[in-house]
Write a protein that holds these residues in place. Structure first.
Motif, PDB file in Angstrom:
ATOM      1  N   ALA A  26       0.834  -1.211   0.000  1.00 13.33           N
ATOM      2  CA  ALA A  26       0.000   0.000   0.000  1.00 13.33           C
ATOM      3  C   ALA A  26       0.865   1.255   0.000  1.00 13.33           C
ATOM      4  CB  ALA A  26      -0.936  -0.009   1.195  1.00 13.33           C
ATOM      5  N   VAL A  27       1.927   1.233   0.774  1.00 14.24           N
ATOM      6  CA  VAL A  27       2.832   2.379   0.825  1.00 14.24           C
ATOM      7  C   VAL A  27       3.466   2.597  -0.549  1.00 14.24           C
ATOM      8  CG1 VAL A  27       5.023   3.221   1.777  1.00 14.24           C
ATOM      9  CG2 VAL A  27       3.270   2.284   3.293  1.00 14.24           C
ATOM     10  N   ALA A  28       3.865   1.528  -1.213  1.00 12.56           N
ATOM     11  CA  ALA A  28       4.471   1.645  -2.544  1.00 12.56           C
ATOM     12  C   ALA A  28       3.497   2.258  -3.538  1.00 12.56           C
ATOM     13  CB  ALA A  28       4.945   0.278  -3.023  1.00 12.56           C
ATOM     14  N   VAL A  29       2.237   1.856  -3.471  1.00 11.53           N
ATOM     15  CA  VAL A  29       1.226   2.402  -4.382  1.00 11.53           C
ATOM     16  C   VAL A  29       1.027   3.889  -4.115  1.00 11.53           C
ATOM     17  CG1 VAL A  29      -1.225   2.339  -4.988  1.00 11.53           C
ATOM     18  CG2 VAL A  29       0.052   0.208  -4.759  1.00 11.53           C
ATOM     19  N   LEU A  30       0.912   4.269  -2.861  1.00 11.01           N
ATOM     20  CA  LEU A  30       0.719   5.680  -2.527  1.00 11.01           C
ATOM     21  C   LEU A  30       1.932   6.520  -2.891  1.00 11.01           C
ATOM     22  CD1 LEU A  30      -1.231   5.476   0.831  1.00 11.01           C
ATOM     23  CD2 LEU A  30      -2.026   6.419  -1.338  1.00 11.01           C
ATOM     24  N   ARG A  31       3.127   5.964  -2.711  1.00 14.51           N
ATOM     25  CA  ARG A  31       4.334   6.707  -3.109  1.00 14.51           C
ATOM     26  C   ARG A  31       4.329   6.972  -4.606  1.00 14.51           C
ATOM     27  NH1 ARG A  31       8.458   3.482   0.604  1.00 14.51           N
ATOM     28  NH2 ARG A  31       8.375   4.851   2.412  1.00 14.51           N
ATOM     29  N   GLU A  32       3.897   5.999  -5.378  1.00 13.91           N
ATOM     30  CA  GLU A  32       3.841   6.169  -6.834  1.00 13.91           C
ATOM     31  C   GLU A  32       2.857   7.277  -7.206  1.00 13.91           C
ATOM     32  OE1 GLU A  32       4.519   5.893 -10.822  1.00 13.91           O
ATOM     33  OE2 GLU A  32       5.700   4.988  -9.231  1.00 13.91           O
ATOM     34  N   LEU A  34       2.032   9.844  -5.251  1.00 13.28           N
ATOM     35  CA  LEU A  34       2.556  11.117  -4.760  1.00 13.28           C
ATOM     36  C   LEU A  34       3.863  11.524  -5.419  1.00 13.28           C
ATOM     37  CD1 LEU A  34       1.831  10.611  -0.966  1.00 13.28           C
ATOM     38  CD2 LEU A  34       0.589  12.068  -2.565  1.00 13.28           C
ATOM     39  N   GLU A  35       4.695  10.558  -5.774  1.00 21.00           N
ATOM     40  CA  GLU A  35       6.010  10.826  -6.341  1.00 21.00           C
ATOM     41  C   GLU A  35       6.238   9.904  -7.534  1.00 21.00           C
ATOM     42  OE1 GLU A  35       8.545   9.897  -3.070  1.00 21.00           O
ATOM     43  OE2 GLU A  35       7.506  11.279  -1.739  1.00 21.00           O
ATOM     44  N   PRO A  36       5.619  10.207  -8.678  1.00 21.13           N
ATOM     45  CA  PRO A  36       5.769   9.311  -9.827  1.00 21.13           C
ATOM     46  C   PRO A  36       7.240   9.093 -10.182  1.00 21.13           C
ATOM     47  CG  PRO A  36       4.245  11.107 -10.319  1.00 21.13           C
ATOM     48  CD  PRO A  36       4.860  11.391  -8.988  1.00 21.13           C
ATOM     49  N   VAL A  37       7.556   7.870 -10.534  1.00 16.30           N
ATOM     50  CA  VAL A  37       8.919   7.531 -10.932  1.00 16.30           C
ATOM     51  C   VAL A  37       9.149   8.077 -12.335  1.00 16.30           C
ATOM     52  CG1 VAL A  37      10.510   5.641 -11.424  1.00 16.30           C
ATOM     53  CG2 VAL A  37       8.899   5.467  -9.506  1.00 16.30           C
ATOM     54  N   ARG A  38      10.221   8.810 -12.486  1.00 20.27           N
ATOM     55  CA  ARG A  38      10.557   9.379 -13.790  1.00 20.27           C
ATOM     56  C   ARG A  38      11.713   8.586 -14.379  1.00 20.27           C
ATOM     57  NH1 ARG A  38      10.500  15.444 -11.585  1.00 20.27           N
ATOM     58  NH2 ARG A  38       8.248  15.652 -11.453  1.00 20.27           N
ATOM     59  N   PRO A  39      11.756   8.510 -15.689  1.00 17.02           N
ATOM     60  CA  PRO A  39      12.897   7.832 -16.312  1.00 17.02           C
ATOM     61  C   PRO A  39      14.198   8.492 -15.883  1.00 17.02           C
ATOM     62  CG  PRO A  39      11.226   8.361 -17.948  1.00 17.02           C
ATOM     63  CD  PRO A  39      10.809   9.011 -16.664  1.00 17.02           C
ATOM     64  N   ARG A  40      15.225   7.688 -15.684  1.00 18.90           N
ATOM     65  CA  ARG A  40      16.510   8.225 -15.228  1.00 18.90           C
ATOM     66  C   ARG A  40      17.112   9.187 -16.231  1.00 18.90           C
ATOM     67  NH1 ARG A  40      19.998   4.874 -11.704  1.00 18.90           N
ATOM     68  NH2 ARG A  40      21.558   5.428 -13.228  1.00 18.90           N
ATOM     69  N   SER A  41      16.709   9.089 -17.492  1.00 20.81           N
ATOM     70  CA  SER A  41      17.303   9.952 -18.511  1.00 20.81           C
ATOM     71  C   SER A  41      16.818  11.391 -18.402  1.00 20.81           C
ATOM     72  CB  SER A  41      16.981   9.411 -19.902  1.00 20.81           C
ATOM     73  OG  SER A  41      15.584   9.393 -20.102  1.00 20.81           O
ATOM     74  N   LEU A  42      15.672  11.623 -17.778  1.00 18.36           N
ATOM     75  CA  LEU A  42      15.171  12.990 -17.645  1.00 18.36           C
ATOM     76  C   LEU A  42      16.004  13.748 -16.623  1.00 18.36           C
ATOM     77  CD1 LEU A  42      11.295  12.585 -17.655  1.00 18.36           C
ATOM     78  CD2 LEU A  42      12.785  13.279 -19.512  1.00 18.36           C
ATOM     79  N   GLY A  43      16.413  14.913 -17.003  1.00 19.73           N
ATOM     80  CA  GLY A  43      17.162  15.753 -16.087  1.00 19.73           C
ATOM     81  C   GLY A  43      18.642  15.423 -15.998  1.00 19.73           C
ATOM     82  N   MET A  44      19.119  14.521 -16.862  1.00 22.68           N
ATOM     83  CA  MET A  44      20.535  14.130 -16.776  1.00 22.68           C
ATOM     84  C   MET A  44      21.460  15.279 -17.150  1.00 22.68           C
ATOM     85  SD  MET A  44      20.649  10.266 -18.221  1.00 22.68           S
ATOM     86  CE  MET A  44      22.406  10.139 -18.039  1.00 22.68           C
TER      87      MET A  44
END
Length: 67
Positions: A26-32, A34-44
């Motif tokens: 449940a915590v993992a779902v809520l974190r997603e 609240l804080e979507p995972v972005r591809p590592r290439s963004l902002g490099m």
């Protein structure tokens, strides 16, 4: 349609009913949410400059981009 306060209350009730073995999930779902995972290439290539798109041709030299 429920109000945001009603949704918040329902969410609290749902969390209270969660069995301990499902808390991590449940915590993992809520974190997603609240804080979507972005591809590592963004902002490099963070340059710290806010005018890159305005100055692209100057910064790329005489040939510019795609010329």
């Amino acid at each position: 349609m429920a109000t945001s306060e009603e949704f918040r209350e329902e969410l609290h009730e749902m969390v209270d009913r969660l069995p301990p073995e499902r808390l991590e999930e449940a915590v993992a779902v809520l974190r997603e949410v609240l804080e979507p995972v972005r591809p590592r290439s963004l902002g490099m290539g963070r340059s710290g400059r806010g005018d890159l798109s305005e100055r692209v041709d100057d910064l790329l030299g005489e040939d510019g981009f795609g010329r």
